[in-house]
Design a protein around this motif. Structure first.
Motif, PDB file in Angstrom:
ATOM      1  N   GLY A   1       0.825  -1.200   0.000  1.00 20.65           N
ATOM      2  CA  GLY A   1       0.000   0.000   0.000  1.00 20.65           C
ATOM      3  C   GLY A   1       0.857   1.247   0.000  1.00 20.65           C
ATOM      4  O   GLY A   1       0.621   2.199  -0.735  1.00 20.65           O
ATOM      5  N   THR A   2       1.897   1.222   0.838  1.00 23.70           N
ATOM      6  CA  THR A   2       2.861   2.314   0.929  1.00 23.70           C
ATOM      7  C   THR A   2       4.260   1.725   0.843  1.00 23.70           C
ATOM      8  O   THR A   2       4.589   0.799   1.577  1.00 23.70           O
ATOM      9  CB  THR A   2       2.714   3.073   2.259  1.00 23.70           C
ATOM     10  OG1 THR A   2       1.388   3.567   2.361  1.00 23.70           O
ATOM     11  CG2 THR A   2       3.686   4.214   2.366  1.00 23.70           C
ATOM     12  N   VAL A   3       5.067   2.268  -0.066  1.00 26.00           N
ATOM     13  CA  VAL A   3       6.471   1.848  -0.197  1.00 26.00           C
ATOM     14  C   VAL A   3       7.331   3.082   0.019  1.00 26.00           C
ATOM     15  O   VAL A   3       7.167   4.083  -0.678  1.00 26.00           O
ATOM     16  CB  VAL A   3       6.763   1.231  -1.582  1.00 26.00           C
ATOM     17  CG1 VAL A   3       8.240   0.886  -1.712  1.00 26.00           C
ATOM     18  CG2 VAL A   3       5.889   0.007  -1.835  1.00 26.00           C
ATOM     19  N   THR A   4       8.225   3.018   1.017  1.00 25.65           N
ATOM     20  CA  THR A   4       9.096   4.147   1.349  1.00 25.65           C
ATOM     21  C   THR A   4      10.542   3.675   1.377  1.00 25.65           C
ATOM     22  O   THR A   4      10.879   2.763   2.134  1.00 25.65           O
ATOM     23  CB  THR A   4       8.729   4.767   2.704  1.00 25.65           C
ATOM     24  OG1 THR A   4       7.349   5.106   2.692  1.00 25.65           O
ATOM     25  CG2 THR A   4       9.565   5.998   2.992  1.00 25.65           C
TER      26      THR A   4
ATOM     27  N   ALA B   1       5.861  -1.160  -6.525  1.00 22.17           N
ATOM     28  CA  ALA B   1       4.473  -0.928  -6.886  1.00 22.17           C
ATOM     29  C   ALA B   1       3.702  -0.676  -5.607  1.00 22.17           C
ATOM     30  O   ALA B   1       3.845  -1.417  -4.629  1.00 22.17           O
ATOM     31  CB  ALA B   1       3.896  -2.129  -7.627  1.00 22.17           C
ATOM     32  N   GLY B   2       2.894   0.394  -5.602  1.00 23.10           N
ATOM     33  CA  GLY B   2       2.117   0.688  -4.408  1.00 23.10           C
ATOM     34  C   GLY B   2       1.185   1.855  -4.628  1.00 23.10           C
ATOM     35  O   GLY B   2       1.283   2.574  -5.626  1.00 23.10           O
ATOM     36  N   GLY B   3       0.298   2.034  -3.678  1.00 26.26           N
ATOM     37  CA  GLY B   3      -0.588   3.191  -3.728  1.00 26.26           C
ATOM     38  C   GLY B   3       0.210   4.478  -3.632  1.00 26.26           C
ATOM     39  O   GLY B   3      -0.016   5.428  -4.374  1.00 26.26           O
ATOM     40  N   THR B   4       1.170   4.490  -2.722  1.00 22.43           N
ATOM     41  CA  THR B   4       2.092   5.616  -2.557  1.00 22.43           C
ATOM     42  C   THR B   4       3.506   5.065  -2.528  1.00 22.43           C
ATOM     43  O   THR B   4       3.810   4.187  -1.722  1.00 22.43           O
ATOM     44  CB  THR B   4       1.814   6.378  -1.248  1.00 22.43           C
ATOM     45  OG1 THR B   4       0.474   6.843  -1.260  1.00 22.43           O
ATOM     46  CG2 THR B   4       2.756   7.551  -1.074  1.00 22.43           C
TER      47      THR B   4
ATOM     48  N   GLY C   1      -0.033   5.092  -7.446  1.00 22.80           N
ATOM     49  CA  GLY C   1      -1.006   6.174  -7.543  1.00 22.80           C
ATOM     50  C   GLY C   1      -0.341   7.517  -7.344  1.00 22.80           C
ATOM     51  O   GLY C   1      -0.570   8.472  -8.080  1.00 22.80           O
ATOM     52  N   SER C   2       0.520   7.592  -6.335  1.00 22.64           N
ATOM     53  CA  SER C   2       1.299   8.796  -6.042  1.00 22.64           C
ATOM     54  C   SER C   2       2.758   8.379  -5.910  1.00 22.64           C
ATOM     55  O   SER C   2       3.090   7.523  -5.088  1.00 22.64           O
ATOM     56  CB  SER C   2       0.812   9.430  -4.740  1.00 22.64           C
ATOM     57  OG  SER C   2       1.642  10.494  -4.367  1.00 22.64           O
TER      58      SER C   2
ATOM     59  N   GLY D   1       2.241   6.502 -13.008  1.00 22.62           N
ATOM     60  CA  GLY D   1       1.553   6.942 -11.803  1.00 22.62           C
ATOM     61  C   GLY D   1       0.549   8.038 -12.072  1.00 22.62           C
ATOM     62  O   GLY D   1       0.631   8.736 -13.083  1.00 22.62           O
ATOM     63  N   GLY D   2      -0.382   8.181 -11.152  1.00 21.64           N
ATOM     64  CA  GLY D   2      -1.379   9.237 -11.263  1.00 21.64           C
ATOM     65  C   GLY D   2      -0.768  10.604 -11.050  1.00 21.64           C
ATOM     66  O   GLY D   2      -0.993  11.533 -11.817  1.00 21.64           O
ATOM     67  N   GLU D   3       0.020  10.726  -9.982  1.00 24.89           N
ATOM     68  CA  GLU D   3       0.753  11.962  -9.696  1.00 24.89           C
ATOM     69  C   GLU D   3       2.206  11.597  -9.449  1.00 24.89           C
ATOM     70  O   GLU D   3       2.513  10.763  -8.597  1.00 24.89           O
ATOM     71  CB  GLU D   3       0.188  12.668  -8.464  1.00 24.89           C
ATOM     72  CG  GLU D   3       0.928  13.952  -8.148  1.00 24.89           C
ATOM     73  CD  GLU D   3       0.398  14.662  -6.908  1.00 24.89           C
ATOM     74  OE1 GLU D   3       0.842  15.799  -6.690  1.00 24.89           O
ATOM     75  OE2 GLU D   3      -0.406  14.081  -6.174  1.00 24.89           O
TER      76      GLU D   3
END
Length: 156
Positions: free
Chosen positions: A58-61, A73-76, A92-93, A108-110
């Motif tokens: 979901g979140t990759v940092t 790959a992730g939502g953010t 996505g972001s 990505g979206g943004e």
């Protein structure tokens, strides 16, 4: 000067251990790719992944160092650290606040790029922002809705 039986035994043991270490050294030096997945995947700023890193969540940092390529790959997806190879990202972001040593490929979206990219940048995105702090040594290929280019572009 002759060698005693005990000295010969010690020399044989030492040579055996040295030989075993020499045989194991190549297998220890080869790094394997690292794969991580989950709701939140991260590499802390004190961590270093010696080879390629594959992440899905979901979140990759990424705040530490990736010694090879990054596949995420992730939502953010956020890169705060350093990727020495390519960065291939779907999210996505997507925000790149760290350095990338080679090419960046992003869907990505943004998408926001705020730091140095040593290679080319390929972006498929809705909104792309190349901030004034960014420096891109290669070319940019953009397919998408809107691009805001304020950074230093050295390619075309």
């Amino acid at each position: 000067m002759g060698y005693t039986k005990a000295m010969c035994k010690r020399i044989c043991i030492a040579l055996g251990l040295l030989g075993a270490a020499a045989m194991l050294a190549p297998s220890l030096a080869v790094a394997a790719p690292v794969l991580r997945s989950g709701e939140s995947v991260s590499v802390a700023d004190s961590q270093e992944v010696p080879d390629d890193f594959y992440a899905a969540g979901g979140t990759v940092t990424i705040s530490g160092t990736i010694g090879g390529d990054l596949y995420a790959a992730g939502g953010t997806v956020t890169i705060n650290g350093k990727v020495k190879g390519d960065a291939v990202i779907a999210g996505g972001s997507v925000r790149i606040d760290g350095t990338v040593g080679d090419d960046v490929r992003v869907a990505g979206g943004e998408v926001v790029i705020a730091e140095s990219v040593k290679g080319d940048v390929l972006v498929l995105g809705g909104v792309v922002r190349i901030l004034s702090t960014a420096k891109i040594d290669g070319d940019i290929l953009f397919v998408g809705g809107e691009i805001d280019m304020d950074g230093d572009l050295r390619g075309s």
